[in-house]
Write an enzyme that holds these catalytic residues in place. Structure first.
Site, PDB file in Angstrom:
ATOM      1  N   TRP A   1       0.351  -1.021  -0.253  1.00  0.00           N
ATOM      2  CA  TRP A   1      -0.017  -0.128  -0.412  1.00  0.00           C
ATOM      3  C   TRP A   1       1.170   0.835   0.478  1.00  0.00           C
ATOM      4  CZ3 TRP A   1      -0.697   4.237   3.180  1.00  0.00           C
ATOM      5  CH2 TRP A   1      -1.922   5.050   2.914  1.00  0.00           C
TER       6      TRP A   1
ATOM      7  N   SER B   1       4.608  -5.672   2.892  1.00  0.00           N
ATOM      8  CA  SER B   1       3.678  -4.840   3.747  1.00  0.00           C
ATOM      9  C   SER B   1       2.241  -5.443   4.129  1.00  0.00           C
ATOM     10  CB  SER B   1       4.252  -3.338   3.734  1.00  0.00           C
ATOM     11  OG  SER B   1       3.199  -2.368   3.944  1.00  0.00           O
ATOM     12  N   MET B   2       1.464  -4.616   2.739  1.00  0.00           N
ATOM     13  CA  MET B   2       0.701  -5.224   3.133  1.00  0.00           C
ATOM     14  C   MET B   2      -0.298  -6.718   2.404  1.00  0.00           C
ATOM     15  SD  MET B   2      -3.101  -3.684   1.746  1.00  0.00           S
ATOM     16  CE  MET B   2      -4.360  -3.943   1.473  1.00  0.00           C
TER      17      MET B   2
ATOM     18  N   ASP C   1      12.641   0.813   9.730  1.00  0.00           N
ATOM     19  CA  ASP C   1      11.596   0.808   9.940  1.00  0.00           C
ATOM     20  C   ASP C   1      10.449   1.813  10.595  1.00  0.00           C
ATOM     21  OD1 ASP C   1       9.013   0.827   8.122  1.00  0.00           O
ATOM     22  OD2 ASP C   1       8.915  -1.326   7.310  1.00  0.00           O
TER      23      ASP C   1
ATOM     24  N   HIS D   1      11.499   1.585   5.643  1.00  0.00           N
ATOM     25  CA  HIS D   1      10.130   0.231   4.734  1.00  0.00           C
ATOM     26  C   HIS D   1       9.945   0.039   3.042  1.00  0.00           C
ATOM     27  CE1 HIS D   1       6.379  -0.999   5.219  1.00  0.00           C
ATOM     28  NE2 HIS D   1       6.014  -0.927   3.636  1.00  0.00           N
TER      29      HIS D   1
END
Length: 273
Positions: A29, A95-96, A224, A253
């Site tokens: 995302w 991530s997502m 991150d 990140h």
């Protein structure tokens, strides 16, 4: 084939490159499949078939009003696997996207999956609760939702500076990359952008961890700011039997940009093991 249509008539844009052992890449995302291009090229050149698709609501996929919960999103991943006849695949979630991988493993019993990799993943649970004290306060996500509704372009300007670690002593991101990320994020609709943020911030993946019954690699940066490692991958690695966690010291990140050569090397080594 550059699109598939899901059971609820959502059109998903995808890239299907190369030949060989398949790797399916699930983006984070608020980006799209283009964020994987550097890694995808490295994987294809090493002899893999690579599939990357735009999550519903993002990039070139259609933007339905509903379907931004992880059950539906993992069903979309299942549709990609089934319609492209993908077998013995490695699923890679950033991530997502790590949530889609986790829910696929539990909801679809890891069908046709040989390995999994979780990069800067949101697993196991982002929200602070009495039994998850390391999580983030719900008010922080409420603030993000308001900022997106008030001035989404302005929000993303600040968001991507943290995402890529701009301002850190070894910052490795150009202004042009920041503009690309901003433009990509703005391709998504407001509804899916907010709904997906609500999904990854509130979904508890701890019950899904036991479903990881294949070799699993986790990679996460120690600096991150978007998904802090202490509240995510270190906990997820402890909960996924036999998994391996590689920590990138000082990485932010968005390490698919800042540490792309190392990421490709580590993932290829995992695929060969």
């Amino acid at each position: 084939m550059h699109r598939i249509t899901t059971a609820d008539q959502t059109s998903l844009y995808l890239k299907d490159w190369g030949e060989g052992s398949p790797v399916v890449l699930v983006h984070g995302w608020p980006l799209n499949a283009d964020s994987w291009d550097d890694l995808a090229v490295s994987l294809v050149e090493a002899g893999h078939r690579v599939i990357a698709y735009d999550r519903r609501g993002f990039g070139r996929s259609s933007q339905p009003w509903n379907g931004y919960d992880y059950d539906t999103l993992s069903d979309d991943l299942w549709e990609v696997m089934e319609q492209l006849d993908v077998q013995d695949a490695t699923l890679v979630g950033f991530s997502m996207g790590g949530g889609e991988v986790a829910r696929y493993m539990s909801r679809h019993s890891g069908k046709n999956v040989a390995r999994t990799a979780l990069i800067s993943s949101v697993l196991p649970f982002r929200l602070k609760t009495p039994d998850n004290p390391a999580g983030a306060e719900g008010s922080a996500f409420d603030k993000t939702a308001k900022a997106l509704a008030d001035d989404r372009p302005k929000f993303f300007t600040g968001f991507f500076r943290d995402f890529f670690g701009v301002g850190s002593p070894d910052s490795r991101v150009s202004d042009e990359t920041l503009r690309w990320a901003h433009n990509t994020a703005m391709q998504a609709g407001l509804r899916p952008t907010v709904a997906c943020m609500r999904a990854f911030s509130s979904t508890d993946f701890r019950p899904d961890l036991a479903a990881f019954d294949v070799p699993t690699l986790l990679i996460h940066g120690t600096d991150d700011k978007t998904v802090p490692i202490a509240a995510s991958s270190r906990l997820a690695a402890a909960g996924i039997a036999g998994s391996q966690l590689i920590e990138y010291e000082g990485a932010p990140h968005g390490l698919f940009v800042t540490h792309k050569q190392r990421l490709a090397k580590d993932l290829l080594a995992f695929l060969k093991a």
